[in-house]
Design a protein around this motif. Structure first.
Motif, PDB file in Angstrom:
ATOM      1  N   LEU A  76       0.831  -1.208   0.000  1.00  0.00           N
ATOM      2  CA  LEU A  76       0.000   0.000   0.000  1.00  0.00           C
ATOM      3  C   LEU A  76       0.866   1.258   0.000  1.00  0.00           C
ATOM      4  N   ALA A  77       1.957   1.227   0.788  1.00  0.00           N
ATOM      5  CA  ALA A  77       2.854   2.382   0.848  1.00  0.00           C
ATOM      6  C   ALA A  77       3.542   2.629  -0.488  1.00  0.00           C
ATOM      7  N   ILE A  78       3.959   1.560  -1.174  1.00  0.00           N
ATOM      8  CA  ILE A  78       4.610   1.697  -2.476  1.00  0.00           C
ATOM      9  C   ILE A  78       3.636   2.271  -3.501  1.00  0.00           C
ATOM     10  N   LEU A  79       2.405   1.777  -3.517  1.00  0.00           N
ATOM     11  CA  LEU A  79       1.408   2.290  -4.462  1.00  0.00           C
ATOM     12  C   LEU A  79       1.110   3.760  -4.188  1.00  0.00           C
ATOM     13  N   GLU A  80       1.050   4.143  -2.913  1.00  0.00           N
ATOM     14  CA  GLU A  80       0.813   5.556  -2.576  1.00  0.00           C
ATOM     15  C   GLU A  80       1.945   6.432  -3.105  1.00  0.00           C
ATOM     16  N   SER A  81       3.195   5.992  -2.912  1.00  0.00           N
ATOM     17  CA  SER A  81       4.341   6.764  -3.404  1.00  0.00           C
ATOM     18  C   SER A  81       4.329   6.859  -4.921  1.00  0.00           C
ATOM     19  N   MET A  82       3.955   5.782  -5.598  1.00  0.00           N
ATOM     20  CA  MET A  82       3.851   5.816  -7.062  1.00  0.00           C
ATOM     21  C   MET A  82       2.855   6.880  -7.512  1.00  0.00           C
ATOM     22  N   VAL A  83       1.680   6.872  -6.887  1.00  0.00           N
ATOM     23  CA  VAL A  83       0.615   7.800  -7.279  1.00  0.00           C
ATOM     24  C   VAL A  83       1.041   9.247  -7.043  1.00  0.00           C
ATOM     25  N   LEU A  84       1.664   9.514  -5.892  1.00  0.00           N
ATOM     26  CA  LEU A  84       2.034  10.884  -5.543  1.00  0.00           C
ATOM     27  C   LEU A  84       3.210  11.403  -6.347  1.00  0.00           C
ATOM     28  N   ASN A  85       4.056  10.508  -6.872  1.00  0.00           N
ATOM     29  CA  ASN A  85       5.296  10.943  -7.522  1.00  0.00           C
ATOM     30  C   ASN A  85       5.293  10.840  -9.036  1.00  0.00           C
ATOM     31  N   SER A  86       4.256  10.250  -9.642  1.00  0.00           N
ATOM     32  CA  SER A  86       4.262  10.073 -11.093  1.00  0.00           C
ATOM     33  C   SER A  86       2.840  10.029 -11.633  1.00  0.00           C
ATOM     34  N   HIS A  87       2.553  10.903 -12.611  1.00  0.00           N
ATOM     35  CA  HIS A  87       1.215  10.920 -13.204  1.00  0.00           C
ATOM     36  C   HIS A  87       0.957   9.652 -14.014  1.00  0.00           C
ATOM     37  N   SER A  88       1.960   9.192 -14.739  1.00  0.00           N
ATOM     38  CA  SER A  88       1.771   7.987 -15.550  1.00  0.00           C
ATOM     39  C   SER A  88       1.536   6.770 -14.656  1.00  0.00           C
ATOM     40  N   LEU A  89       2.247   6.702 -13.532  1.00  0.00           N
ATOM     41  CA  LEU A  89       2.043   5.581 -12.613  1.00  0.00           C
ATOM     42  C   LEU A  89       0.683   5.681 -11.924  1.00  0.00           C
ATOM     43  N   TYR A  90       0.219   6.914 -11.685  1.00  0.00           N
ATOM     44  CA  TYR A  90      -1.126   7.078 -11.118  1.00  0.00           C
ATOM     45  C   TYR A  90      -2.160   6.399 -12.009  1.00  0.00           C
ATOM     46  N   GLN A  91      -2.063   6.634 -13.311  1.00  0.00           N
ATOM     47  CA  GLN A  91      -3.036   6.040 -14.234  1.00  0.00           C
ATOM     48  C   GLN A  91      -2.968   4.518 -14.194  1.00  0.00           C
ATOM     49  N   ARG A  92      -1.747   3.973 -14.116  1.00  0.00           N
ATOM     50  CA  ARG A  92      -1.590   2.521 -14.104  1.00  0.00           C
ATOM     51  C   ARG A  92      -2.131   1.929 -12.793  1.00  0.00           C
ATOM     52  N   VAL A  93      -1.799   2.584 -11.663  1.00  0.00           N
ATOM     53  CA  VAL A  93      -2.277   2.101 -10.368  1.00  0.00           C
ATOM     54  C   VAL A  93      -3.807   2.175 -10.307  1.00  0.00           C
ATOM     55  N   ALA A  94      -4.380   3.254 -10.870  1.00  0.00           N
ATOM     56  CA  ALA A  94      -5.836   3.402 -10.877  1.00  0.00           C
ATOM     57  C   ALA A  94      -6.510   2.285 -11.662  1.00  0.00           C
ATOM     58  N   GLN A  95      -5.843   1.800 -12.696  1.00  0.00           N
ATOM     59  CA  GLN A  95      -6.407   0.712 -13.495  1.00  0.00           C
ATOM     60  C   GLN A  95      -6.289  -0.632 -12.782  1.00  0.00           C
ATOM     61  N   GLU A  96      -5.216  -0.808 -12.013  1.00  0.00           N
ATOM     62  CA  GLU A  96      -4.945  -2.116 -11.414  1.00  0.00           C
ATOM     63  C   GLU A  96      -5.586  -2.314 -10.043  1.00  0.00           C
ATOM     64  N   THR A  97      -5.959  -1.209  -9.371  1.00  0.00           N
ATOM     65  CA  THR A  97      -6.448  -1.299  -7.999  1.00  0.00           C
ATOM     66  C   THR A  97      -7.960  -1.106  -7.958  1.00  0.00           C
ATOM     67  N   THR A  98      -8.638  -1.886  -7.154  1.00  0.00           N
ATOM     68  CA  THR A  98     -10.095  -1.798  -7.051  1.00  0.00           C
ATOM     69  C   THR A  98     -10.497  -1.055  -5.786  1.00  0.00           C
ATOM     70  N   VAL A  99     -11.487  -0.190  -5.922  1.00  0.00           N
ATOM     71  CA  VAL A  99     -11.989   0.559  -4.767  1.00  0.00           C
ATOM     72  C   VAL A  99     -12.558  -0.386  -3.719  1.00  0.00           C
ATOM     73  N   ALA A 100     -13.267  -1.419  -4.177  1.00  0.00           N
ATOM     74  CA  ALA A 100     -13.900  -2.358  -3.248  1.00  0.00           C
ATOM     75  C   ALA A 100     -12.876  -3.005  -2.325  1.00  0.00           C
ATOM     76  N   GLN A 101     -11.708  -3.362  -2.865  1.00  0.00           N
ATOM     77  CA  GLN A 101     -10.704  -4.012  -2.034  1.00  0.00           C
ATOM     78  C   GLN A 101     -10.059  -3.028  -1.062  1.00  0.00           C
ATOM     79  N   LEU A 102      -9.862  -1.776  -1.503  1.00  0.00           N
ATOM     80  CA  LEU A 102      -9.317  -0.765  -0.597  1.00  0.00           C
ATOM     81  C   LEU A 102     -10.280  -0.531   0.566  1.00  0.00           C
ATOM     82  N   ILE A 103     -11.573  -0.489   0.267  1.00  0.00           N
ATOM     83  CA  ILE A 103     -12.567  -0.322   1.331  1.00  0.00           C
ATOM     84  C   ILE A 103     -12.562  -1.529   2.259  1.00  0.00           C
TER      85      ILE A 103
END
Length: 724
Positions: free
Chosen positions: A185-212
C-alpha cells in the motif's frame, strides 16, 4: 614539551556506538587507524570507511564519523543474487536496515541493486511455493525497495508495468501477510504521488472495493495505509473527472469507468462512511495521529467536490436555474409557479422575492453571480426548502411577520453563510501537511455538508433575534455566527445532533460573556502606577519563561523525519544537555513514550558552534521542498540550526507549541529575545496573574492616574500636641 604536530586528538563516531577519543597520528595508514579503533574487528572494518576531505583538514577536537562502506553494498548484492535461500533471507534482512543510509543507498543503486530487487518482486510468484520464507523474504525486499526509492535518487517513472501489477496483486488479494500488505500500500501511494503515468496505471490495477475492505480490518496501520492510498488516488484524479453535481448528487458520466471515475462517488458512499465511522472513529482503540491526518485529508477532499458549484456563477438567462428560484418562492408561499405570467403577477413575484430576502428582488438570479459561493448557495437553499420544508417555511414566514427593520433577509443570509462555511472548512484548498483537524460528525450523514448548512442557517436566524438586529447589523451578526460555529467545531461534536446542542448553548449572551471573560483575563490597566509596576515585574517573568523553555529543551522532543511520506513513521529525538552546552540528537525506531537517555543520542552540536536559528521560508529544507509541500502549515512549523562549519540541522515541529518552545529555547541559548506567540501569551497570562495577586488588597479601590498633590502647609501648627 609540546606534542608533535603530526598527532592530533580527535573523536571518532559510528552508528550504534559512543564516540571514542583517540590520538590521530597523520603518518599512520588510514586502515591501521580504523583497525585500532574497531579493535581489529574485520566485520566492522568491512562495514565502515572514514569520511573526510583530506588529512590536512583534521585538527584537534575534530569529530570523524564512520560511514557504511561500498564493500558492504557489493557483498550484500552478491548474497541477494545467490541461490541459497537462507543467505538471501539474511542479506535482505540486513539490506532493509541499511537502506535508510543515503551513502549506502547511492552505492547500492549504482550497482543496479534496485533493479535486482524489482526483479525479485516481479518473479515472486515463481518461488512462492518453493520456500516457507517467502512472506518474510518479500516483506524485507519491499521494505528495502521503498527505503531506497525514498532517497529520490531514481525516478518512480522507471518502474515497470509488471512490477505495478505484482504489487497491486498483493493489495487486491483478500488474504495476504500484514507486513507485505503494509509495504505494498505504501509503495502504491508513493507511485501515485510521484508520477502521473504511474497514477493512471495504479488506478487501473487497484479496485476501490478491495481498498474499502482493508478499512474493515482490526489493524489500524493497515487502515491508515488504505485511506492514504484512497486519498492519494483522489488527489491526483484530474479535476474534470472528480466533480460531483451537488444538487443531483450524481457523478458526471465518462466513457471509461475505472478507479479514478469511481473516486467522487466512493467518497460520498454511505458504505464507506459507515465503515470509517464504526471501524475507525468509534472503534475500540483511539485514533492515532497519522490516522487522524488521513481522515482530515479525506474530509478536505470530500468537501472539495463542492468546488465546481462554489465557483460556478448563475446565468440570469438560464431558465433551468431560474426555475430553482421559482421553486423556492412556491414552497415558501404555496402559490403557482408560472414565471411567464402577467405584469401584475410579476409584481407579486418581486414582492415575494423581497420577502425571501434577496438583494435584487426584481432579478434574484443576480444574487448568485458572485463566486464564491456561486451556485452552491442556491443548492443549499433548495436542499433546506425540500428536505426540511417546515423549517424553511417557518424561517421565511417568521421574518415576513416582523417589523421591516428587524427582519432577517433569508436569501442574503444563506448566500453569506455558504461563503463563510466554505472559508471555515477550506473548500477548494489542498490539505495541510501534518494537520489532524478532522470532524467525526461529517462522516455520520450522507449529505453532511447540506445538513451542516441547515443547522447553521437556523443558528443565524436565532442569533439575529437574540441580537434584535436590523439590516445595518448584518455584518455584526455574521461575525457572531462565525464565532459560534468555530467555537462549536473546536469541541469536535461526534454528530450533527451534538452540534445542535453545542450551538444552542453558545447563545449571543454566552458569546458576550466569553468575550468579556477573555478580555478581563488579558486586560491591561493603563494607569501610570500600574504601568510602572508592570515594568518592574516583566524582567522577572521573562526570566521565568526563559528557564521554562530551557528546561523543556533539556527534556527533549521527538520530531518526524522530513520527507517521509509513508505511514511507517521514522523519528529522531533532540535534547539539550543539563549544563546547556550541547545539543544531543539521534534517530529512533519509534516514537518514545518518555525521556530518551543521552547515551542513545549519538550526534551532538556544541551550543558555542551555533551561529543562527532560521525559521519559515528561510530554512534550507523549505527551499528544497516542492510547491505541493510548501503549504502554510509546514512553513509555520519549520526551523533550522546553523552551526560551524557551515552545517545545518533541520526541524519540522510536530505542532505550534513545540515550535515555539524550541525557537524560544534556542534564542535564549544565543542570548536573543524570545519572540514567539507562545511567549507573548505566557507573558500576558503570568503578568496578569502576578498583577492581580499584588493588587489583591486594592480590589474595588480606584487607583488614581497620578499621585495625589502635596497639600499646602498649614497656617499654624497649634494643633500639634506638646509632649513637654
Amino acid at each position: 614539551m609540546p606534542p608533535p604536530s603530526d598527532i592530533v586528538k580527535v573523536a571518532i563516531e559510528w552508528p550504534g556506538a559512543n564516540a571514542q577519543l583517540i590520538e590521530f597520528d597523520q603518518k599512520k595508514p588510514l586502515a591501521s587507524i580504523i583497525r585500532e579503533v574497531c579493535d581489529g574487528s574485520s566485520e566492522v572494518l568491512q562495514l565502515f570507511v572514514c569520511v573526510f576531505q583530506s588529512r590536512g583538514e583534521i585538527k584537534n577536537g575534530t569529530i570523524l564519523r564512520l560511514a557504511i562502506s561500498p564493500v558492504t553494498a557489493r557483498q550484500l548484492l552478491e548474497r541477494i543474487q545467490s541461490h541459497g535461500i537462507d543467505a538471501r533471507l539474511e542479506a535482505l534482512k540486513e539490506l532493509a536496515k541499511l537502506s535508510a543510509d543515503p551513502t549506502f543507498a547511492a552505492e547500492f543503486i549504482n550497482m543496479e541493486g534496485l533493479a535486482t530487487l524489482a526483479r525479485l518482486v516481479e518473479s515472486g510468484t515463481q518461488y512462492e511455493s518453493s520456500t516457507i520464507f517467502f512472506g518474510e523474504m518479500l516483506a524485507f525486499t519491499l521494505t528495502a525497495f521503498l527505503e531506497l526509492m525514498d532517497h529520490g535518487i531514481v525516478s518512480w517513472d522507471l518502474i515497470s508495468v509488471s512490477f505495478i501489477k505484482q504489487i497491486s496483486g498483493y493489495v487486491n488479494q483478500p488474504m495476504v501477510d500484514v507486513s507485505i500488505l503494509q509495504r505494498s500500500l505504501a509503495i502504491l501511494e508513493s507511485m501515485v504521488l510521484n508520477s502521473h503515468s504511474l497514477y493512471q496505471r495504479v488506478a487501473q490495477e487497484t479496485t476501490v472495493a478491495q481498498l474499502i475492505a482493508h478499512l474493515q480490518v482490526s489493524n489500524q496501520e493497515i487502515q491508515t495505509y488504505a485511506i492514504a492510498l484512497i486519498n492519494a488516488l483522489f488527489l491526483k484524479t484530474p479535476e474534470d473527472r472528480r466533480q460531483v453535481n451537488t444538487h443531483t448528487n450524481q457523478l458526471q458520466s465518462h466513457h471509461d469507468t475505472n478507479l479514478s471515475d469511481e473516486m467522487a462517488s466512493t467518497l460520498a458512499q454511505k458504505h464507506l462512511r459507515g465503515i470509517i465511522l464504526n471501524h475507525i472513529i468509534r472503534g475500540n482503540r483511539p485514533v492515532k495521529a497519522e490516522m487522524a491526518h488521513q481522515l482530515y485529508v479525506l474530509q478536505v477532499l470530500t468537501f472539495n467536490l463542492l468546488e465546481e458549484r462554489m465557483m460556478t456563477k448563475m446565468d440570469p438567462n438560464d431558465q433551468t436555474q431560474r426555475d430553482i428560484i421559482f421553486e423556492l418562492r412556491r414552497i415558501a408561499f404555496d402559490g403557482d409557479n408560472d414565471p411567464s405570467g402577467t405584469e401584475k403577477r410579476k409584481a407579486i413575484y418581486t414582492k415575494d422575492y423581497k420577502m425571501l430576502g434577496f438583494t435584487n428582488p426584481v432579478n434574484p438570479a443576480m444574487d448568485f453571480t458572485q463566486t464564491p459561493p456561486g451556485m452552491l448557495a442556491l443548492d443549499n437553499m433548495l436542499y433546506l426548502a425540500k428536505v426540511h420544508q417546515d423549517t424553511y417555511i417557518r424561517i421565511v414566514l417568521e421574518n415576513c411577520s416582523r417589523e421591516d427593520k428587524h427582519e432577517c433577509p433569508f436569501g442574503r443570509s444563506a448566500i453569506e453563510l455558504t461563503r463563510m462555511l466554505c472559508d471555515i472548512l477550506q473548500v477548494g484548498e489542498l490539505p495541510n501537511e501534518g494537520c489532524n483537524d478532522f470532524h467525526p460528525m461529517f462522516f455520520t450523514h450522507e449529505r453532511a455538508w447540506e445538513e451542516f448548512f441547515c443547522v447553521c442557517i437556523q443558528l443565524l436566524n436565532k442569533t439575529w433575534k437574540e441580537m434584535r438586529a436590523t439590516a445595518e447589523d448584518f455584518n455584526k451578526v455574521m461575525t457572531v455566527v462565525r464565532e459560534q460555529i468555530t467555537r462549536a467545531l473546536a469541541m469536535k461534536p461526534p454528530s450533527l445532533e451534538q452540534l445542535r446542542v453545542k450551538l444552542r448553548s453558545l447563545s449571543y449572551s454566552e458569546i458576550l460573556r466569553l468575550r468579556q471573560s477573555e478580555r478581563m483575563s488579558q486586560d491591561d490597566f493603563q494607569s501610570p502606577p500600574i504601568i510602572e509596576l508592570r515594568e518592574r515585574i516583566q524582567p522577572e517573568i521573562l526570566e521565568l519563561i526563559k528557564q521554562q523553555r530551557l528546561n523543556r529543551l533539556c527534556e527533549g522532543s521527538c520530531f518526524r523525519k522530513l520527507g517521509n511520506r509513508r505511514r511507517q513513521e521514522k523519528f529522531w529525538f533532540c535534547r539539550l544537555s543539563l549544563n546547556h552546552k550541547v545539543l544531543h540528537y539521534g534517530d529512533l525506531d519509534e516514537s518514545p513514550q518518555g525521556e530518551v537517555p543521552f547515551e542513545l543520542l549519538t550526534d551532538k552540536i556544541p551550543v558555542s558552534d551555533i551561529k543562527a536559528v532560521l525559521t519559515g521560508k528561510d530554512c534550507p529544507h523549505m527551499k528544497e521542498k516542492s510547491a505541493l509541500k510548501q503549504n502554510k502549515e509546514v512553513l509555520e512549523l519549520a526551523f533550522s540550526v546553523l552551526y560551524d562549519p557551515d552545517e545545518v540541522l533541520n526541524f519540522v515541529a510536530p505542532n505550534k507549541y513545540e515550535y515555539c518552545i524550541w525557537t524560544d529555547g534556542l534564542s535564549a541559548l544565543l542570548g536573543k529575545e524570545l519572540g514567539s506567540d507562545l511567549t507573548r501569551s505566557d507573558l500576558d497570562t503570568l503578568m496578569s496573574m502576578e498583577m492581580k495577586l499584588r493588587l489583591l488588597d486594592l480590589e474595588n479601590i480606584t487607583i488614581p492616574e497620578a499621585p495625589p498633590p502635596v497639600p499646602k502647609e498649614p497656617s499654624t501648627y497649634n494643633f500639634t500636641y506638646n509632649y513637654g
